[in-house]
Design a protein around this motif. Structure first.
Motif, PDB file in Angstrom:
ATOM      1  N   GLN A  99     -10.867  -1.143 -18.826  1.00  0.00           N
ATOM      2  CA  GLN A  99     -10.110  -1.002 -18.822  1.00  0.00           C
ATOM      3  C   GLN A  99      -9.075  -2.697 -18.249  1.00  0.00           C
ATOM      4  O   GLN A  99     -10.135  -3.404 -17.190  1.00  0.00           O
ATOM      5  CB  GLN A  99      -9.701  -0.541 -16.653  1.00  0.00           C
ATOM      6  CG  GLN A  99     -10.906   0.574 -16.584  1.00  0.00           C
ATOM      7  CD  GLN A  99     -10.327   1.405 -15.605  1.00  0.00           C
ATOM      8  OE1 GLN A  99      -9.726   1.927 -15.083  1.00  0.00           O
ATOM      9  NE2 GLN A  99     -10.645   1.151 -14.193  1.00  0.00           N
ATOM     10  N   GLY A 101      -5.279  -4.225 -17.615  1.00  0.00           N
ATOM     11  CA  GLY A 101      -3.871  -4.337 -16.844  1.00  0.00           C
ATOM     12  C   GLY A 101      -3.525  -5.664 -16.562  1.00  0.00           C
ATOM     13  O   GLY A 101      -3.600  -6.671 -16.706  1.00  0.00           O
ATOM     14  N   ASP A 125      -4.143  -0.474 -19.377  1.00  0.00           N
ATOM     15  CA  ASP A 125      -4.240   0.641 -18.479  1.00  0.00           C
ATOM     16  C   ASP A 125      -2.756   0.364 -17.561  1.00  0.00           C
ATOM     17  O   ASP A 125      -2.558   1.998 -17.267  1.00  0.00           O
ATOM     18  CB  ASP A 125      -5.410   0.535 -18.375  1.00  0.00           C
ATOM     19  CG  ASP A 125      -6.312   1.004 -19.124  1.00  0.00           C
ATOM     20  OD1 ASP A 125      -6.092   1.812 -20.021  1.00  0.00           O
ATOM     21  OD2 ASP A 125      -7.346   0.010 -19.094  1.00  0.00           O
ATOM     22  N   THR A 126      -2.220  -0.390 -16.765  1.00  0.00           N
ATOM     23  CA  THR A 126      -1.295  -0.613 -15.945  1.00  0.00           C
ATOM     24  C   THR A 126      -0.780  -1.923 -16.067  1.00  0.00           C
ATOM     25  O   THR A 126      -1.072  -3.037 -16.506  1.00  0.00           O
ATOM     26  CB  THR A 126      -2.205  -0.214 -14.660  1.00  0.00           C
ATOM     27  OG1 THR A 126      -1.135  -0.347 -14.105  1.00  0.00           O
ATOM     28  CG2 THR A 126      -2.936  -1.303 -14.477  1.00  0.00           C
ATOM     29  N   ILE A 128       1.836  -4.315 -13.358  1.00  0.00           N
ATOM     30  CA  ILE A 128       2.242  -4.129 -12.052  1.00  0.00           C
ATOM     31  C   ILE A 128       3.399  -5.724 -12.023  1.00  0.00           C
ATOM     32  O   ILE A 128       2.354  -7.239 -12.638  1.00  0.00           O
ATOM     33  CB  ILE A 128       1.404  -4.745 -10.919  1.00  0.00           C
ATOM     34  CG1 ILE A 128       0.263  -3.603 -10.684  1.00  0.00           C
ATOM     35  CG2 ILE A 128       1.990  -5.453  -9.866  1.00  0.00           C
ATOM     36  CD1 ILE A 128       1.147  -2.226 -10.295  1.00  0.00           C
ATOM     37  N   ASP A 132       7.579  -3.870  -9.223  1.00  0.00           N
ATOM     38  CA  ASP A 132       6.462  -2.701  -8.475  1.00  0.00           C
ATOM     39  C   ASP A 132       6.017  -2.930  -7.106  1.00  0.00           C
ATOM     40  O   ASP A 132       5.263  -2.218  -6.027  1.00  0.00           O
ATOM     41  CB  ASP A 132       5.715  -2.650  -9.199  1.00  0.00           C
ATOM     42  CG  ASP A 132       5.725  -2.587 -10.625  1.00  0.00           C
ATOM     43  OD1 ASP A 132       7.023  -1.432 -10.622  1.00  0.00           O
ATOM     44  OD2 ASP A 132       5.781  -3.510 -11.360  1.00  0.00           O
ATOM     45  N   SER A 145      -2.393  -3.361  -5.851  1.00  0.00           N
ATOM     46  CA  SER A 145      -1.913  -2.083  -6.851  1.00  0.00           C
ATOM     47  C   SER A 145      -2.372  -1.626  -7.783  1.00  0.00           C
ATOM     48  O   SER A 145      -2.169  -0.640  -8.414  1.00  0.00           O
ATOM     49  CB  SER A 145      -0.369  -2.950  -6.419  1.00  0.00           C
ATOM     50  OG  SER A 145       0.497  -2.968  -5.547  1.00  0.00           O
ATOM     51  N   ALA A 146      -2.379  -3.469  -9.055  1.00  0.00           N
ATOM     52  CA  ALA A 146      -3.674  -2.255 -10.502  1.00  0.00           C
ATOM     53  C   ALA A 146      -4.589  -1.804 -10.765  1.00  0.00           C
ATOM     54  O   ALA A 146      -4.646  -1.064 -10.536  1.00  0.00           O
ATOM     55  CB  ALA A 146      -3.145  -3.971 -10.683  1.00  0.00           C
ATOM     56  N   ASN A 149      -4.528   1.700  -9.284  1.00  0.00           N
ATOM     57  CA  ASN A 149      -3.631   2.610 -10.337  1.00  0.00           C
ATOM     58  C   ASN A 149      -4.463   3.206 -11.591  1.00  0.00           C
ATOM     59  O   ASN A 149      -3.960   3.769 -11.931  1.00  0.00           O
ATOM     60  CB  ASN A 149      -2.334   1.889 -11.465  1.00  0.00           C
ATOM     61  CG  ASN A 149      -1.379   1.603 -10.474  1.00  0.00           C
ATOM     62  OD1 ASN A 149      -1.411   2.277  -9.441  1.00  0.00           O
ATOM     63  ND2 ASN A 149       0.012   0.732 -11.445  1.00  0.00           N
ATOM     64  N   ILE A 150      -5.572   2.217 -11.557  1.00  0.00           N
ATOM     65  CA  ILE A 150      -6.907   2.618 -12.109  1.00  0.00           C
ATOM     66  C   ILE A 150      -8.045   2.909 -12.037  1.00  0.00           C
ATOM     67  O   ILE A 150      -9.113   2.902 -12.382  1.00  0.00           O
ATOM     68  CB  ILE A 150      -6.379   1.720 -13.663  1.00  0.00           C
ATOM     69  CG1 ILE A 150      -6.610   0.001 -13.130  1.00  0.00           C
ATOM     70  CG2 ILE A 150      -5.356   2.079 -14.639  1.00  0.00           C
ATOM     71  CD1 ILE A 150      -6.930  -0.872 -13.762  1.00  0.00           C
TER      72      ILE A 150
END
Length: 211
Positions: A99, A101, A125-126, A128, A132, A145-146, A149-150
């Protein structure tokens, strides 16, 4: 190394915006009759604009941010380019189920513009961005936060960046960290913050995750 998630800073890590950032600062300061040395301007590269400009002149900070962003957007596409082996590495990471980000102190719109311009947007995938979150790097909030999210696990997450804010944010969030030796501030500067790894080429990530 058991890494399932890699979070990246954007500017100075994946895409080379150094000249754009420096020129935008020079332009802004000239508009406000301010002068700084090249080394001082390099030090402004990394923290959020609000933080930088408020320290210089609280009353004019908002106007300076506007001037900076206008210049930055106008000249964005002429200056921004991708660092060597970034795209190839991102592609291989995705092929191996990692993944990935972005955790950036840029505004979301500008970050996406740079990612699309350099052809890397679809790998992530994300994202930030500064708009945000409440607390920017080195606070752990953007990294946390990242991961949220995943559904990433801190134990298997790596934060990669070119600035001490990136390393410290990763450490504060309890994840492994990697500095990039092509940082404008230099490898030795980053080593002072004790990242878990130092990348000399983006492809070094493939070795770290064992592919």
């Amino acid at each position: 190394m058991n890494i399932h998630t890699i979070l990246f800073d954007l500017d100075g890590t994946l895409i080379d915006t150094n000249k754009l950032i420096t020129e935008s600062f020079y332009h802004t300061f000239s508009q406000f009759g301010l002068e700084f040395t090249h080394d001082e301007i390099l030090a402004f590269n990394g923290p959020p604009l609000k933080e930088t400009f408020e320290k210089i002149d609280l009353d004019k900070a908002e106007a300076m941010i506007t001037t900076y962003r206008d210049h930055n957007l106008e000249h964005h596409d002429a200056y921004v380019k991708i660092f060597p082996n970034v795209k190839e590495t991102l592609k291989k990471l995705k092929m191996h189920g990692i993944q990935i980000g972005i955790v950036t102190t840029k505004m979301r719109g500008t970050a996406i513009r740079g990612m699309k311009l350099t052809g890397i947007y679809d790998y992530f995938d994300t994202i930030i961005a500064i708009d945000d979150i409440t607390n920017p790097k080195p606070h752990p909030e953007p990294v946390l936060s990242a991961m949220k999210n995943i559904q990433a696990d801190p134990e298997t997450t790596l934060m990669v960046g070119d600035n001490h804010h990136d390393i410290e944010a990763g450490q504060n969030a309890g994840v492994k960290t990697a500095g990039v030796a092509w940082s404008l501030k230099g490898e030795e500067f980053l080593r002072r913050y004790h990242p878990t790894y130092m990348l000399h080429d983006m492809k070094d990530l493939l070795e770290i995750i064992g592919v």
